[in-house]
Design a protein around this motif. Structure first.
Motif, PDB file in Angstrom:
ATOM      1  N   ILE A  77       0.864  -1.298  -0.004  1.00 49.86           N
ATOM      2  CA  ILE A  77       0.070   0.046  -0.110  1.00 49.86           C
ATOM      3  C   ILE A  77       0.686   1.224   0.116  1.00 49.86           C
ATOM      4  O   ILE A  77       1.683   1.450   0.848  1.00 49.86           O
ATOM      5  N   THR A  79      -0.152   5.298   0.234  1.00 49.08           N
ATOM      6  CA  THR A  79      -1.020   6.231   0.653  1.00 49.08           C
ATOM      7  C   THR A  79      -0.491   7.387   1.473  1.00 49.08           C
ATOM      8  O   THR A  79       0.420   7.096   2.264  1.00 49.08           O
ATOM      9  N   ASN A  82      -1.611   8.314   7.191  1.00 51.97           N
ATOM     10  CA  ASN A  82      -0.376   7.762   7.916  1.00 51.97           C
ATOM     11  C   ASN A  82      -0.877   7.453   9.166  1.00 51.97           C
ATOM     12  O   ASN A  82      -0.053   7.336  10.238  1.00 51.97           O
ATOM     13  N   ASP A  86      -5.173   3.420  10.264  1.00 49.63           N
ATOM     14  CA  ASP A  86      -4.904   3.328   8.888  1.00 49.63           C
ATOM     15  C   ASP A  86      -4.365   2.194   8.346  1.00 49.63           C
ATOM     16  O   ASP A  86      -4.115   1.323   7.565  1.00 49.63           O
ATOM     17  N   ARG A  87      -2.975   2.119   9.116  1.00 49.21           N
ATOM     18  CA  ARG A  87      -1.878   1.090   8.827  1.00 49.21           C
ATOM     19  C   ARG A  87      -2.333  -0.203   9.264  1.00 49.21           C
ATOM     20  O   ARG A  87      -2.321  -1.332   8.440  1.00 49.21           O
ATOM     21  N   GLY A  90      -4.990  -1.277   6.916  1.00 40.75           N
ATOM     22  CA  GLY A  90      -4.615  -2.115   5.647  1.00 40.75           C
ATOM     23  C   GLY A  90      -3.880  -3.151   5.851  1.00 40.75           C
ATOM     24  O   GLY A  90      -4.310  -4.205   4.879  1.00 40.75           O
ATOM     25  N   LEU A  91      -3.019  -3.513   6.841  1.00 35.84           N
ATOM     26  CA  LEU A  91      -2.491  -4.977   7.014  1.00 35.84           C
ATOM     27  C   LEU A  91      -3.357  -5.924   7.325  1.00 35.84           C
ATOM     28  O   LEU A  91      -3.277  -7.033   6.990  1.00 35.84           O
ATOM     29  N   ALA A  95      -2.834  -6.508   3.155  1.00 38.16           N
ATOM     30  CA  ALA A  95      -1.712  -5.819   2.824  1.00 38.16           C
ATOM     31  C   ALA A  95      -0.411  -6.579   3.355  1.00 38.16           C
ATOM     32  O   ALA A  95      -0.356  -7.019   4.456  1.00 38.16           O
ATOM     33  N   ASP A  97       2.474  -4.987   3.197  1.00 43.95           N
ATOM     34  CA  ASP A  97       3.522  -3.844   3.469  1.00 43.95           C
ATOM     35  C   ASP A  97       2.781  -2.607   3.225  1.00 43.95           C
ATOM     36  O   ASP A  97       1.636  -2.491   2.397  1.00 43.95           O
ATOM     37  N   TYR A  98       3.152  -1.479   3.997  1.00 47.94           N
ATOM     38  CA  TYR A  98       2.570  -0.292   4.158  1.00 47.94           C
ATOM     39  C   TYR A  98       3.486   0.797   3.865  1.00 47.94           C
ATOM     40  O   TYR A  98       4.217   1.087   5.010  1.00 47.94           O
ATOM     41  N   THR A 100       4.045   5.004   3.540  1.00 49.50           N
ATOM     42  CA  THR A 100       3.188   6.447   3.574  1.00 49.50           C
ATOM     43  C   THR A 100       3.873   7.469   2.725  1.00 49.50           C
ATOM     44  O   THR A 100       4.944   7.435   2.600  1.00 49.50           O
TER      45      THR A 100
END
Length: 227
Positions: A77, A79, A82, A86-87, A90-91, A95, A97-98, A100
């Motif tokens: 991701i 994006t 941050n 949100d992280r 996403g995970l 996902a 990895d993430y 920002t």
């Protein structure tokens, strides 16, 4: 390595594409969630770079749908969101990895290399649908107690269909990804149809449950239920 980057900010998309292609990656761009999801289902990718805030279908929706369909392509991701929540979301949605925005390009490269290494290490070596099984190590295919003998091309074709099980596969996809033909033509379409017919005779005709279905005017699908 082939990467799909789904990003609606064209300047960001083009800058990342240019940088990655200088590093030797092949990068396809999609500028909306719908376009990205269509491309993901239409081709084979080694990695998905995914923005979250997209017009139409957003990134999290794409991610959740992918994982529900057992699509195993690694997802990074990218994006502007941050916040910790949100992280985490996403995970937790699937996902791998993430990262920002804004990000340093060398860090993006390092994360891509790490995910691609991990993806190769976890490559699926066995497929199963209903009582149909394929072992990529021994190159054995069976249905129930019956061993099925395939030619090399039939094996590659069945592997591709199993990797995309539950998804419609077009003749264009098969021409490109199995036969290595970049331009569609009537002869290759006819050849694909011949191999599909031969494969169907081997994996379906002797059995009550049919798995390989033709979607008229579109392509083929390997599924436990007819579309």
């Amino acid at each position: 390595m082939r990467i799909l980057f789904v990003e609606d900010e064209q300047k960001v998309a083009l800058a990342v594409q240019e940088g990655l292609e200088r590093e030797g990656y092949q990068v396809d761009l999609a500028h909306s969630g719908e376009e990205g999801f269509f491309m993901l289902n239409s081709g084979q990718y080694d990695l998905l770079l995914l923005d979250l805030m997209l017009p139409g279908r957003d990134g999290l929706e794409i991610l959740k749908t992918m994982r529900q369909k057992n699509m195993t392509v690694p997802v990074l991701i990218l994006t502007a969101r941050n916040a910790v929540e949100d992280r985490v979301e996403g995970l937790d949605s699937g996902a791998d990895d993430y990262l920002t925005k804004p990000f340093a390009f060398p860090e993006l490269l390092a994360r891509i290399r790490a995910l691609l290494r991990r993806g190769r290490g976890e490559q699926i070596m066995r497929f199963k649908m209903a009582d149909l099984e394929m072992d990529l190590v021994t190159r054995k295919v069976s249905r129930g107690q019956n061993i099925i003998t395939l030619t090399s091309r039939e094996f590659d074709l069945l592997e591709y269909l199993l990797r995309h099980q539950g998804q419609i596969v077009s003749r264009e996809m098969l021409a490109r990804d199995v036969w290595g033909e970049t331009e569609r033509a009537t002869p290759i379409d006819n050849l694909i149809d011949v191999h599909i017919a031969r494969l169907r005779r081997k994996i379906d005709d002797p059995f009550a449950q049919k798995l390989l279905h033709t979607v008229r005017g579109v392509g083929f699908i390997l599924s436990e239920e007819a579309p």
